[in-house]
Each structure stands twice: as C-alpha cells, then as structure tokens.
Design an enzyme around this catalytic site. Sequence first.
Site, PDB file in Angstrom:
ATOM      1  N   SER A 107       0.790 -39.364 -44.821  1.00  0.00           N
ATOM      2  CA  SER A 107      -0.334 -38.574 -45.311  1.00  0.00           C
ATOM      3  C   SER A 107       0.081 -37.899 -46.618  1.00  0.00           C
ATOM      4  O   SER A 107       1.139 -37.277 -46.679  1.00  0.00           O
ATOM      5  CB  SER A 107      -0.706 -37.542 -44.265  1.00  0.00           C
ATOM      6  OG  SER A 107      -1.716 -36.732 -44.764  1.00  0.00           O
ATOM      7  N   GLY A 108      -0.728 -38.049 -47.636  1.00  0.00           N
ATOM      8  CA  GLY A 108      -0.436 -37.408 -48.931  1.00  0.00           C
ATOM      9  C   GLY A 108       0.420 -38.266 -49.841  1.00  0.00           C
ATOM     10  O   GLY A 108       0.803 -37.825 -50.917  1.00  0.00           O
ATOM     11  N   THR A 112      -5.226 -43.033 -50.608  1.00  0.00           N
ATOM     12  CA  THR A 112      -6.634 -43.011 -50.986  1.00  0.00           C
ATOM     13  C   THR A 112      -6.792 -43.187 -52.490  1.00  0.00           C
ATOM     14  O   THR A 112      -7.655 -43.936 -52.959  1.00  0.00           O
ATOM     15  CB  THR A 112      -7.267 -41.683 -50.522  1.00  0.00           C
ATOM     16  OG1 THR A 112      -7.008 -41.568 -49.130  1.00  0.00           O
ATOM     17  CG2 THR A 112      -8.738 -41.662 -50.775  1.00  0.00           C
ATOM     18  N   ASN A 157      -1.811 -32.574 -47.498  1.00  0.00           N
ATOM     19  CA  ASN A 157      -2.619 -33.145 -48.570  1.00  0.00           C
ATOM     20  C   ASN A 157      -3.921 -32.351 -48.688  1.00  0.00           C
ATOM     21  O   ASN A 157      -4.594 -32.108 -47.698  1.00  0.00           O
ATOM     22  CB  ASN A 157      -2.905 -34.620 -48.214  1.00  0.00           C
ATOM     23  CG  ASN A 157      -3.708 -35.329 -49.286  1.00  0.00           C
ATOM     24  OD1 ASN A 157      -4.177 -34.714 -50.242  1.00  0.00           O
ATOM     25  ND2 ASN A 157      -3.880 -36.628 -49.114  1.00  0.00           N
ATOM     26  N   SER A 160      -7.024 -34.826 -47.645  1.00  0.00           N
ATOM     27  CA  SER A 160      -6.506 -35.806 -46.682  1.00  0.00           C
ATOM     28  C   SER A 160      -7.659 -36.521 -45.992  1.00  0.00           C
ATOM     29  O   SER A 160      -8.622 -35.898 -45.549  1.00  0.00           O
ATOM     30  CB  SER A 160      -5.652 -35.061 -45.664  1.00  0.00           C
ATOM     31  OG  SER A 160      -5.168 -35.956 -44.713  1.00  0.00           O
ATOM     32  N   SER A 161      -7.551 -37.853 -45.925  1.00  0.00           N
ATOM     33  CA  SER A 161      -8.600 -38.594 -45.229  1.00  0.00           C
ATOM     34  C   SER A 161      -8.426 -38.377 -43.736  1.00  0.00           C
ATOM     35  O   SER A 161      -7.352 -38.623 -43.199  1.00  0.00           O
ATOM     36  CB  SER A 161      -8.474 -40.084 -45.528  1.00  0.00           C
ATOM     37  OG  SER A 161      -8.099 -40.271 -46.864  1.00  0.00           O
ATOM     38  N   GLY A 387      -2.480 -41.781 -42.989  1.00  0.00           N
ATOM     39  CA  GLY A 387      -1.047 -42.079 -42.961  1.00  0.00           C
ATOM     40  C   GLY A 387      -0.363 -41.522 -41.722  1.00  0.00           C
ATOM     41  O   GLY A 387      -0.934 -40.737 -40.957  1.00  0.00           O
ATOM     42  N   GLU A 389       1.556 -39.288 -39.430  1.00  0.00           N
ATOM     43  CA  GLU A 389       1.541 -37.818 -39.463  1.00  0.00           C
ATOM     44  C   GLU A 389       2.490 -37.224 -38.437  1.00  0.00           C
ATOM     45  O   GLU A 389       2.488 -37.641 -37.281  1.00  0.00           O
ATOM     46  CB  GLU A 389       0.126 -37.299 -39.176  1.00  0.00           C
ATOM     47  CG  GLU A 389      -0.721 -37.273 -40.421  1.00  0.00           C
ATOM     48  CD  GLU A 389      -2.152 -36.830 -40.150  1.00  0.00           C
ATOM     49  OE1 GLU A 389      -2.495 -36.592 -38.990  1.00  0.00           O
ATOM     50  OE2 GLU A 389      -2.911 -36.738 -41.136  1.00  0.00           O
TER      51      GLU A 389
END
Length: 1079
Positions: A107-108, A112, A157, A160-161, A387, A389
């Site tokens: 993540s981050g 994306t 993030n 973050s998605s 991502g 996590e």
Amino acid sequence: MEVKTSLLDNMIGVGDMVLLEPLTEDSFLENLKKRFDHNEIYTYIGSVVISLNPYRSLPIYTPDKVEEYRNRNFYELSPHIYALADEAYRSLRDQDKDQCILITGESGAGKTEASKLVMSYVAAVCGKGQEVNKVKEQLLQSNPVLEAFGNAKTVRNDNSSRFGKYMDIEFDFKGDPLGGVISNYLLEKSRVVKQPRGERNFHIFYQLLSGAPDDTLKKLKLERDFSKYNYLSLDSATVSGLDDAANFRTVRNAMQIVGFMEDEMQSVLELVAAVLKLGNIEFKPESRCNGMDESRIKDKNDLKEMCELLGTEQSVLERAFSYRTVEAKMEKVSTTLNVAQAYYARDALAKNLYSRLFSWLVTRINESIKAQAKTRHKVMGVLDIYGFEIFEDNSFEQFIINYCNEKLQQIFIELTLREEQEEYIREGIEWTNIEYFNNAVICDLIENNQNGILAMLDEECLRPGTVTDETFLDKLNTICADHQHFESRLSKNSKFLNDHSLPHNCFRIQHYAGKVLYRVEGFVDKNNDLLYRDLSQAMYKANHSLIKQLFPEGNPAKVNLKRPPTAGFQFKASVGTLMSNLQSKNPNYIRCIKPNDKKASHVFNGSLVCHQARYLGLMENVRVRRAGYAFRQAYEPCLERYKMLCKNTWPHWKGRARQGVEVLMTDLQVPAEEFSYCRSKIFIRNPRTLFFLEEKRKQCLEDLATLIQKIYKGWKCRSHFLLLKKSQVVVASWYRRYAQQKKYQKIKHATTMVQSYTRGWQARKLLRELKYQKKCEEAVTTIAAFWHGTQVRREYRKFFRANAGKKIYNFTIQRIMQKYFLGLKSKLPSMSPIDKTWPARPYSFLDGVHAELRRIFHLWRCKKYRSRFTEEKKAVYEEKLEASELFKDKKALYPSSVRQPFKGDYLEISKNPKYQKLSSAVDEKILLADVVNKINRANGKGSSRLFLLTKKNVVLADQKTGQLKANVPLTDLASVSTSTQTDGFFALKLKEGSASAVKGDFLLSSDHLIEIITKLHRIGSMAADREKLNIDISDEFLVQFKQDKVCVKFIQGSPKNGNSVSCKRKNNRLLEVSVPASS
Ligand SMILES: Nc1ncnc2c1ncn2[C@@H]1O[C@H](COP(=O)(O)OP(=O)(O)O)[C@@H](O)[C@H]1O
Ligand SMILES: [Mg+2]
C-alpha cells in the site's frame, strides 16, 4: 538518418538489472539507490518494470516524453513505465495479443499512480477522433469518481485504494479504444463506520461537506462542520496536499463526463448524506417489564431527516432498529434488539448502503463505458489492487487483501519464474534450476476447499449453534496448527505457547511478504455480512429509486430463506475468475516499491526496500532472466515475422517452420551462441539480437512498402498513360477529320475563286471586244460626220465674211449690258442715304462696274439729300459734323448728344425782362445761352450761372439777377479740358498773363457740354485772325485756381453713389469727380 539510442546511453547505474555485475543483494540495492538518488525511479528486470515511489512529482510524464517513447523498442530508451505501456499497446495492436498490466506492491508504493500513467499513455498514443476521444475521456474520468468513493487516507497512503480494481480496456483492430469494463473487488466497508487512528473515512464524505454549495448542503440537510458527524474521524479530517473542495468539483465534473444524469448524481449524494445521518442516530437502553433489554432512539431528529432523504417511513425504520424478525419454516419470530444490537444494525445498514452504492457506481460507469460495437475486441487489462498491508490491528479486510496479494505473487511466480524455468526444461535447454520461494503453500493455507482458512470460516458461519470468533479460532487452531505458515498461541504447535507477541485472540500468517497478525474479532460477522431482513425490507420500501435498486432482497415477494454467499466465498470466487482471466493474457509487470515509510521524497530506506525486493522475489527474477534467454518465440510466428529478411524464405517457405528459421538465421549471420533452436521455439539470448532482427524487419518492411508503392504507382501511371493514349487517338481522329474538312473547304473556296476570276476575265475580254466593236462603229459615224462637215464647210466658206465673229461678239456684249442696266434701273434701292441695299450682280465679269455704280449712286443720292437743306439746317449739321469729329470715340458723353438738336439759345435772354440789363451789356449776337454749374474751387459744389457765348466773348452771369460775373474775351482762352466719360465737366483754361487769367480758370458743368465746346471750337476755327482752340480730352487735367494748380481727376463712381456725378475736393491739390459708370 535516424539516431539510434539505447538503454545503455547515459545510463545511471544499470538500467536493466539483468546486466548487473556482480549480482548480489547489495549490488542490487546499491543500483536501485543510485538510480533513485538520480531521479531514475524505473529500473528493468528484463521486461519487468521496478518502480520506486518518488513521493513528489517528476517532470517525466510530459507529452514530450509520451512522444519520445512512442513506437520505440523497449530497450531503446532509459527505463520508463511508458516503455512498458507502449510495448503492451503495440503488442496488442500489431500482434493481436490480449494484454494485462499487473501492478503489485505494498500500500502506498504507487500502484494506482502507475495504473493511471499506463492508461493516460495508452490514451495519448491510441487513435484520435471525436468518438474515440469521448471514449478515452470517459475511461479516464471514471478514475476520479471511483477514487472519491473508494479511496481514503490511511497511515500508509493519503490516497489509498480501499477496493480492488481491474479494468479491461477494449480496442478495435486498429487499436482505437471502444470502451471498457471495470470489476471491483471487496470494498473495505468497515471504514464507513469506524476508522483506525490517523486515518479517514472515504474521501467523498469530506469532499461533499467542504465542496458542495450551500444550497446543495441544505437540500441534503447537512452542515459543513465535520465534527457534527459521528462517522467522520476528526483527527485527520484535513489532509495536507488534498483539496477536498476542489476535488468535489472534479468528481462532479467527472461524473458528468462519464454520463451520470443530474438526478442520478443527486441520488448518490442523498445516499452519502443518509449514511452520515445514520451515524448520528444514537440509542439508549430501556428495560422492559419482561426483563428483556430494549433500545430506544435518543434523538429522533437525525432519523427523521434521514428518512426524508431516503423517502422511507420513519416508523418502519424505527421498528427495524428495535426488532429483528427471524423467519424459520413459515414461522415469524420477532425479538427485540438491545442497544449493542441496535448499533450493530445501524452500522450494518450504513456499511451495506455505502458498499452497495459503490457497486452500483461501478455498474453505472460500466454501462456508460461499455463498448458499443459487437465486433471482436482486443483487451488490455489493468489491475490495480490494494497492496499488501500490515497494520497494528489487522482484521478480516487485511486478511482478504493479503490473500489477494498472495494470489498475485503466485501468478507472478507462475508466469515468470516457474513457467520460465519449466519452459527451458520443456524445450530441452540445458538449465540449472534456480531456487525461489513459491508461495503456493500460503495460498493453499487460505483457500484450500477442505481445510483452508476461508473454508473453515464459512463452515463456522453456516454451522448451527453459537458461533463466535473464538470458536472460529479454535477451529483454526485444531486444523491449521501444523501448517508451517500458520502461528497461534493455542495451536497444538507448542512452540508458540510462550510467544507473548502473539495474543490469545489472534493468529499469525507468515505471508510471502512478511508475518501478519490477525485479530479474529469480527471475522465471523464480516464474513457473514448480515443485514437484518427488517432493515433491507425497510430500505426496499423507501420511496427512492436508487435505494430500492440497492436492496432487491428486501422485496417481500422474493423472500429467499437461503443464506447469501459469505463475503469470503464471494471474494475467493472473484479472485479465482480474475486469476484465470489474467492467465489468459500476456502479462506485463510493474512492481512498485516503497522507498520509505514516511511518504517522504528523497529518502531511501535500504532495509525497507530490501525487504520488499526479497518478498517480491526480484533477485530470483533477475537470476532466472540472466540464466536464460531474453526472448523466445515459436517457430511459426517467428518465421512469419522475419521471413522477409531472407530470399529463401520470402515470400513463402515450403518446408517446416524450424528449418525456415534456421535458414533465416544462417542467412542473417547471427552468431550461433546468440540463440538456440529448441523443440517448438527459438530462444534468443540477448535482446540486442532481437532488436537487430526487428530493425532489419523494419527496414525490410519499408523496402517492401516502397516496392508495393512502386508497383502501384507504376500500375497507376500505366493505366493513366493508356487512358491518355486512348483519348489521344480519339482526339487525333477527330482533329484530322476536322483538319481535312477545313482543307477541303479551303480548296473548294479557292477553286470557286479561280473559277470566278477566270469567268470574270473571259467576260471582261468579251466586253472589251464588244466595246471595241461598238467604238469602231461610233468612230466610223464621227469620222463620217466630220467628213460631211468638212465637205459642207468647204462648200459654204465662200459665203461667210472674215470678221463676222467679232461683230457677233460685240453685239452679244451690248445685248448683255443693255439687259444689265435695264434690270438695275428697275431694281434701284430707295433714295435714303442710309439704305444699304443693292441688287446682286448678274455676271461676274461686271464685278468692278457693279461696285462703282453702287458708289456713284450713293454719292448722287447724298447730294440730292443735301440739296434739300436750308442754310440754318446746314449750319446745324456742320456743327453736328464738327462735334462728331471732336468727340466721336473720344468722350463717352458724345453718343447721347447725337439726338439732341443744337438749339443754341436755351434761355431767350432778349425776351426775358429779368436779363434786360445783361443783354444790353452783351453787344454781340448771342450764339449760345444756357445755365451751367460753376464749380466752387473751395469745396467742389456747384452754383448756377448763366453762360453766354458770342463770337468774341464768353460771359458768365448770375442766374437770378442777370448780373454780369465774368466776361472773358475768346482770345484769352487757351484751351478747354474735359474728361472721356459721361459727365458734363469742362474747364476753360485761360492764357497765362491775359487780363482774364487773374481770377483763374473756370471749372464748369453743363448738360450741353458737347454743344458748348463744339461752338467754342467752331468760333475759333472760323475766325481767320485767331488760332484754333485746343481741346484736351483726358481724365486728369490741371486747373489754375488763382495761384494754385489743382488736379481734377475723374474716377468711375461705384453704383452706390447713385447715378449723379459728384465732385469733391480731396485736398488742395486734388478735386475728385466721380462719374457713374456708363451702362
Ligand atoms: N510516479 C509517481 N510520481 C509521483 N508521486 C507518486 C508516484 N507514484 C506514487 N506517488 C505518490 O505516492 C502516493 C501513493 O501512491 P498510490 O499509487 O496511491 O499507492 P498505492 O495505490 O500503491 O497504494 C500517491 O498519492 C502519490 O503522492
Ligand atoms: Mg492504490
């Protein structure tokens, strides 16, 4: 010439890890760091792109860059995500292979962003046109909408998605985009009701409150203040670098572009508002007499407003928060909800509302962007999934997310490591196996249908009896205890019994990317994903079109007693479909790496990167790549692609494909160590060899194109030429006909002409002959006549006298003269001397005579006229004649005097008794008596005087009394001066020294000036003893006044002075007489 560039040009570190020497983990990290420090965030491992998140914007995504990477070979320029996107797009367009872009990382790490870069690159390079641009725009604009509703700030993030997204972009055969399909995976809906510390709810809530105009908020019954809403965490309500208000406008705009109707947007916002309102509903406990706990809504205002927004009946919803109805075997049982259960119901409703809204949005977007044409599509899939996590507190969502990442790693391993190695073996290439960690065991631990964690969770959820998270953990402990990647305090595996980092209600999984500790709390509930039927029915009853759609199971007509599939089950199934979808496509990898944990630019945390590189298996990736061949291709497509490079294989190779490729390679003199022929494919060791082939092919294609062009142009020119030739023949034949026609006409015309000339000539000849004959005949007659005449004259000559001719002539002249005189006599004009007529002459030889006769006649009639005059009349005419000699054409007054008779005595002095004395004083006969004006010398004014003229004197006397004023003997008179004009002024100038001259000259004015002066002159000229009187006619003369000489000057008076003559003394030297202009 085109400039050849290469990845190797100006390379910082090594652009492709395959070229790294020596290859160790340290050198690998060193290389990444070196490149990162020089802003080179992309590095290749063969065709895989490693991307390091720079956490700041770099100037490497400009339109110029897009152009730079467009249609270039992968290894031609320095590593870039655009190179990968270009490779994928071209391979899709030119080789008709469906593509997928797999973007993985924590993540981050920038997944994306990477997916957006790929999409924007493809949008920039694919076809253009109004329709295509609209599709592109819609595809690109779906991002902001989904990000607003599905992204949130997390500690890792800021954007973050919180859902997984897979988007298939569909293209037609030309590579123009047709549309797309988005699939979403498991939105982290627990975030709607609760957010971990330092994190936020989904962006849309904050965007709506800060960005919506006041009237919208009023309609939605919302207030701008975040703190008014329980569901919004306040500790990080605003995020630096995120402008929620501006983003709200972006999202609305994007929704419009994607194709949302105004009322749809309104409905969506109403639902968002309803979720916020829902969070504010609070419950309080109430004990009932039967000992059951009940709950009551504390403040019904929020409920009321929410019901208004959704169009539900308040009482229905209120009841749904207080009771739960369970249907079993045709029986309905209602139980009351305690406060905790009421809160649970509320949050479940909020989560469901939001996640269903999100799914609806995806469906709605898909409706807009789906490809219209039914033709076969080529597809490029872009996968941007949450991502890996690891949080402090990991729950069901993290479990699911990490499971998904395990699967992706699996697919990576499958396709890059295992598949590659297996292929070498299959193809019979000598190969030393490279060790790598295969995470299939972890996937198995989670998804195994018999004893996988997800299967057990489902089992627990479906099992009758009391089911809690603890019972689920117990079950895990018994079944998974022996698994090497599973750890728990209570597992039979006693080695964890003393591990205090492992709490009792947790289990730990050793993921490929690290160990993650999951708390079981909530696993069962979240997997069940239960929404009390009362609530779904209440929602279904809502008078709101969107809500009704979102809760179809609430329709009482369709009561389904079967349990819906669990969340875990659904997710597993959709991940399964996704995986098989990805496997059917040509994969392109982007492996995102986070350089640090602080979202900071320029910071490269070696151990963090090392950890990621390890679990992503990057080193193994490099090793496999280095050991093997960079490129492989089955013989048929290879031959098909390069056969034009060799004469023997072009255009058709008759034999087997492999032999064809061998012939081709030998012909091209590619060194033997650069490739090897395997069972079904040719393996090319070095990308450079491939580029060499590609380059050759490109050249050859250009040559072929030229050849085709040449033949086509030749054919075109030839057919054009043939057409021209054909036309030329037609034109020529027509022209010849025309020319011949012209020529014939000309000849015909000439012939006629010659003919006519000949005929004319013949006719003239004949005529001449005839005329000659005729003349001859006439001549004969004339000659005969002359001859006869001569004969006659000869015979009669003796009868004529010799001078008869002269006589006849004289006689004739006499006759003519006689006739002329007689005629003149009868036509004589009158006797008046002024008659100018005279008859015309009859013969020109009488010209002189005729004029002379006229003169004589005139003199004669004048004489006749004169002879009739008396003596007086004669004197008068003489006087008039003299006047005429003196003044004609000299003085302008003269013409008016011609008609006046010269009377002389105008006063009859002798008869007037008043002038008795005067007449006696003048002893001579008075020739003229008149009244004149004597001009005063001082002022030019006149005074009347009697003017008498005798043969000897000029006498001036007073008009009234007749008293003598002056008596001037004519002998004393020197001259008379007068002007040329119409005035009657005249000056009598006296001889100097004479007796009369003492008083000075006289300046007089008279109406009878002409008569007076004529008479004065006449007297002078008749007296033999005196000289003639001088008459001086000029407009300026001097007059002697006593001692002074004064100039008398005559000027033309202007008409304003009237018609009278005026005399003015200008100064003592000048007397000015102004005379009116004679008309
Ligand atoms: N290529 C890049 N250039 C600049 N900033 C980037 C880039 N990639 C990522 N970022 C920054 O990192 C943040 C997180 O990236 P994101 O793609 O949302 O991560 P992920 O999707 O992997 O969780 C972005 O909001 C952006 O600020
Ligand atoms: Mg993301």
